[in-house]
Scaffold this active site. Structure first.
Site, PDB file in Angstrom:
ATOM      1  N   GLY A 290       5.994   5.024 -10.120  1.00 53.42           N
ATOM      2  CA  GLY A 290       5.919   6.258  -9.357  1.00 53.42           C
ATOM      3  C   GLY A 290       7.295   6.867  -9.100  1.00 53.42           C
ATOM      4  N   THR A 291       8.278   6.036  -8.821  1.00 50.37           N
ATOM      5  CA  THR A 291       9.622   6.546  -8.525  1.00 50.37           C
ATOM      6  C   THR A 291      10.169   7.329  -9.710  1.00 50.37           C
ATOM      7  OG1 THR A 291      10.032   4.661  -7.074  1.00 50.37           O
ATOM      8  CG2 THR A 291      11.970   5.817  -7.912  1.00 50.37           C
TER       9      THR A 291
ATOM     10  N   ASN B 162       2.091   7.286   2.593  1.00 45.10           N
ATOM     11  CA  ASN B 162       2.110   5.824   2.476  1.00 45.10           C
ATOM     12  C   ASN B 162       2.188   5.109   3.818  1.00 45.10           C
ATOM     13  OD1 ASN B 162       4.639   7.308   1.843  1.00 45.10           O
ATOM     14  ND2 ASN B 162       5.591   5.327   2.187  1.00 45.10           N
TER      15      ASN B 162
ATOM     16  N   GLN C 219      -0.203   7.122  -3.615  1.00 44.70           N
ATOM     17  CA  GLN C 219      -1.075   6.410  -2.661  1.00 44.70           C
ATOM     18  C   GLN C 219      -2.536   6.821  -2.769  1.00 44.70           C
ATOM     19  OE1 GLN C 219      -0.524   3.839  -0.829  1.00 44.70           O
ATOM     20  NE2 GLN C 219       1.690   3.698  -1.022  1.00 44.70           N
TER      21      GLN C 219
ATOM     22  N   SER D 164       1.081   5.561  -9.854  1.00 40.10           N
ATOM     23  CA  SER D 164       1.683   4.256 -10.096  1.00 40.10           C
ATOM     24  C   SER D 164       0.596   3.191 -10.191  1.00 40.10           C
ATOM     25  CB  SER D 164       2.635   3.935  -8.935  1.00 40.10           C
ATOM     26  OG  SER D 164       3.208   2.666  -9.114  1.00 40.10           O
TER      27      SER D 164
ATOM     28  N   HIS E 147       0.618  -0.130  -9.852  1.00 41.36           N
ATOM     29  CA  HIS E 147       0.511  -1.308  -8.971  1.00 41.36           C
ATOM     30  C   HIS E 147      -0.151  -1.018  -7.636  1.00 41.36           C
ATOM     31  CE1 HIS E 147       4.017  -0.891  -6.072  1.00 41.36           C
ATOM     32  NE2 HIS E 147       4.393  -0.022  -6.998  1.00 41.36           N
TER      33      HIS E 147
ATOM     34  N   THR F  69      11.376   1.996 -25.556  1.00 38.05           N
ATOM     35  CA  THR F  69      10.197   1.315 -26.095  1.00 38.05           C
ATOM     36  C   THR F  69       9.108   1.257 -25.032  1.00 38.05           C
ATOM     37  OG1 THR F  69      11.616   0.008 -27.516  1.00 38.05           O
ATOM     38  CG2 THR F  69       9.396  -0.862 -27.112  1.00 38.05           C
TER      39      THR F  69
ATOM     40  N   CYS G  60      14.686  -4.038   9.515  1.00 36.65           N
ATOM     41  CA  CYS G  60      15.977  -4.472  10.040  1.00 36.65           C
ATOM     42  C   CYS G  60      16.864  -4.883   8.872  1.00 36.65           C
ATOM     43  CB  CYS G  60      15.784  -5.648  10.985  1.00 36.65           C
ATOM     44  SG  CYS G  60      17.259  -6.076  11.894  1.00 36.65           S
TER      45      CYS G  60
END
Ligand code: PLP
Length: 418
Positions: free
Chosen positions: A104-105, A184, A212, A232, A234, A270, A358
């Site tokens: 997706g990125t 998301n 999403q 995406s 995954h 590829t 954090c």
């Protein structure tokens, strides 16, 4: 409380409060029968065994390069085209409009950067929203540094981009509007059809980050009226490292990587054939699930949302109450840190996530929650529980059993005042 103080407190919670995770599912903890409950499906999903089985031959037997002329290469090429058809079918697109990417990125980057660069002579304005994933927001910031004009639209308290806000921001030189389909963190679904139609009135192209939503709710590029869309694998029980960009025929995007002429000169490198085969199979399975019109996930989400609000005081649900992803629960608990809740949940076998992380000694609240108008204090106590096809009512009830005492205990030791 300052961010470094918050982090020190979290570290203390990590040290003191986190008992070793029992190995056995049957073991008991604090009177609770332990279960392993994965509620982080917006982060990623497990690969469906059917998907994995479909992929394996393309690692072991049919491993040829899909650009090779020999018979194995041609078999791989046919599998690639079959996967393209499966993904296109899920999105209501033509196979020729699907470009496989590494996720997706990459699809987001390719859509925004190449469209803006290819059209820079005529139009230099880009619009996005304040609640986008960083794959969009950081790409827009990069484009702004390159000299493009950027407008970041605010959202209302439910995380919705109001059509009038977009209308006011549009300009004759707006090239591209990019607004995500489903968020998301808080799960809000936008009215993409209306936002795309408004953008088209000034001749702007419309992109949506549908990472999403694809596989979770119906997504049809023609019904939505979008020109560009990112997805995406995954997030829908497919493998990681593969996704796609839908580019409507005639929309002038380009290759984002320099190299070979793969993917019709639109994505050099590829092709990840096993990944594409897995993505294709995952898309086919998602389409079957969506056709069943099953409301179980929605009901589980509602049960969890209701149960949390009823059992835990000083708690706020975030995102839109109705226009939201099924199975997605986003909530802020006052007087506690989201990350400490996650650590405690994990010790009970429950995997969830939070809007804040954090890292390197600083605890930044989620930009999404701040955009919804929540204060830093409240946003720090956010937790996201996102369910998937295998979660059950027992999972929900286990979370509802374990979560209230966790919050109570954390509040008792919290320096935040309760
Ligand atoms: N866009 C949204 C809305 C996402 O939730 C994510 C991942 O969490 C991405 C983009 C990035 O997708 P990928 O992990 O495939 O690069």
């Amino acid at each position: 409380m300052g961010t470094s103080c918050r982090c020190k407190w979290l570290q203390a919670v990590r040290r003191i409060e986190r008992p070793a995770r029992p190995r056995q599912m049957e073991s008991k903890k604090g009177g609770h029968q332990m279960r392993t409950v994965y509620m982080d499906h917006s982060a990623t999903t497990p690969v469906d065994p059917v998907v994995l089985n479909a992929m394996i031959p393309y690692y072991t037997d049919i491993y040829g390069n899909s650009s090779s002329v020999h018979s194995q290469g041609q078999k791989a090429a046919r599998a690639l085209e079959n996967a393209r058809e499966q993904v296109a079918s899920l999105l209501g697109a033509s196979p020729g409009e699907i470009i496989f990417t590494a996720g997706g990125t990459e699809a987001d980057n390719q859509a925004l950067i190449t469209y803006m660069n290819n059209n820079r002579e005529k139009r230099r304005h880009i619009i996005t929203s304040a609640i986008e994933h960083h794959a969009i927001l950081h790409t827009c910031e990069h484009l702004a540094k390159q000299g493009f004009d950027l407008t970041v639209l605010p959202v209302n308290s439910e995380g919705t981009v109001e059509p009038q806000t977009l209308r006011t921001a549009l300009r004759p030189d707006t090239a591209l509007v990019s607004i995500m389909h489903a968020n998301n963190e808080v799960g809000t679904i936008q009215d993409i059809k209306e936002l795309a139609a408004i953008s088209h009135e000034v001749g702007a192209v419309f992109h949506t980050d549908a990472v999403q939503s694809v596989g979770k709710i119906p997504v049809n590029v023609k019904d939505l009226g979008v020109d560009l869309l990112s997805a995406s694998s995954h997030k829908l029980y497919g493998p990681k490292g593969i996704g796609c960009l839908y580019a409507k025929k005639g929309v002038r995007i380009g290759s984002y990587l320099y190299g070979g002429g793969h993917e019709r000169n639109l994505r050099a490198g590829t092709v990840n054939v096993p990944g594409a085969v897995g993505f294709g199979k995952a898309a086919e399975l998602a389409q079957q699930r969506l056709n069943q019109n099953d409301s179980t996930l929605w009901e589980l989400g509602q049960r969890l949302r209701r149960g949390i609000i009823e059992a835990i005081p000083n708690t706020r649900l975030t995102g839109h109450p109705i226009n939201r992803l099924p199975g997605s629960v986003s909530v802020c608990f006052e007087y506690v840190e989201g990350e400490s809740i996650l650590l405690m949940l994990d010790s009970y076998g429950i995997m969830a996530s939070s809007g804040s992380a954090c890292t390197s000694g600083s605890l930044e609240p989620s930009h999404v929650l701040l955009a919804l108008g929540l204060s830093h204090e409240i946003a720090h106590g956010s937790v996201r529980l996102t369910m998937g096809k295998d979660n059950t009512i027992e999972d929900v009830d286990y979370v509802l059993e374990v979560l209230p005492p966790i919050i109570k205990n954390l509040r008792m030791m919290s320096p935040l005042g309760q």
